[in-house]
Design an enzyme around this catalytic site. Sequence first.
Site, mmCIF file in Angstrom:
data_model
loop_
_atom_site.group_PDB
_atom_site.id
_atom_site.type_symbol
_atom_site.label_atom_id
_atom_site.label_comp_id
_atom_site.label_asym_id
_atom_site.label_seq_id
_atom_site.Cartn_x
_atom_site.Cartn_y
_atom_site.Cartn_z
ATOM 1 N N ASP A 1 -9.615 5.017 8.696
ATOM 2 C CA ASP A 1 -9.677 4.495 7.319
ATOM 3 C C ASP A 1 -10.764 3.425 7.225
ATOM 4 O O ASP A 1 -10.504 2.284 6.841
ATOM 5 C CB ASP A 1 -8.316 3.925 6.919
ATOM 6 C CG ASP A 1 -8.215 3.612 5.425
ATOM 7 O OD1 ASP A 1 -9.048 4.132 4.651
ATOM 8 O OD2 ASP A 1 -7.313 2.847 5.035
ATOM 9 N N LYS B 1 3.221 -6.537 8.942
ATOM 10 C CA LYS B 1 3.007 -5.233 8.314
ATOM 11 C C LYS B 1 4.271 -4.413 8.518
ATOM 12 O O LYS B 1 4.611 -4.055 9.649
ATOM 13 C CB LYS B 1 1.799 -4.525 8.931
ATOM 14 C CG LYS B 1 1.521 -3.167 8.290
ATOM 15 C CD LYS B 1 0.250 -2.540 8.854
ATOM 16 C CE LYS B 1 -0.057 -1.221 8.172
ATOM 17 N NZ LYS B 1 -1.311 -0.625 8.679
ATOM 18 N N GLY C 1 0.829 -1.199 0.000
ATOM 19 C CA GLY C 1 0.000 0.000 0.000
ATOM 20 C C GLY C 1 0.862 1.247 0.000
ATOM 21 O O GLY C 1 2.071 1.183 -0.238
#
Length: 227
Positions: free
Chosen positions: A135, A29, A11
């Site tokens: 988000d 992540k 991303g």
Amino acid sequence: MASERILMKQGAEAKLYKFSFYGKPCIVKERFKKTYRHTTLDASLTSQRMKSEVRAMLRSRMCGIFTPTVYFVDMVNNSIYMEEVHDSQTVRDYIMNIQKEIPDINLAMTVLEPLGKKIGEILGVMHKNNIIHGDLTSSNMLLKGQPSSFNIVMIDFGLSHFENMPEDKGVDLYVLERALLSTHPNTEKVFQVILDAYCVTNKDGAKEVLNKLEEVRMRGRKRTMVG
């Protein structure tokens, strides 16, 4: 630990890898460096966002909201090792499948009502505890279990923060509304179900938040008209 990491997705802020943490399947992540930012500033912002992300996930779990279990936080390599949620699908895929299988809009909305109610309850609890996701999209919610007795796992808290102001909570809901309606046409009724459940769960603060949501909507409409 296994030595090989498999890249799943990249991303704007991070890369996601499949990995094994002491025999447990996990997701890593890893936030990468932003070369356009000053090195010291980038390191400071990355560290703050990682801490906020982990804190939001842990606080959500303490409030009874499902999030992936955090196994390990590597501040040196800007990586969070977390549970891989098995037997799940994104809410995005679930809604798309329902709309594909049931062409009748009203019937599809009836099927999606329990989902909307569940999402509204979760967001009510989060906001009551001053957790701003930042988000909210149907891609950042995982549906686990059967539709009749499913759980929703909230993921990707990378833009999360803690705030008591109704404005931030209104913006959080507005982001979800725009994401929901742009990704899933004709889901206005589902969003209304979300708001109704939100109000029941967050009784004390809901009125102010919804007023702010309407203000944010007005600002959004004005920007559209000007554009």
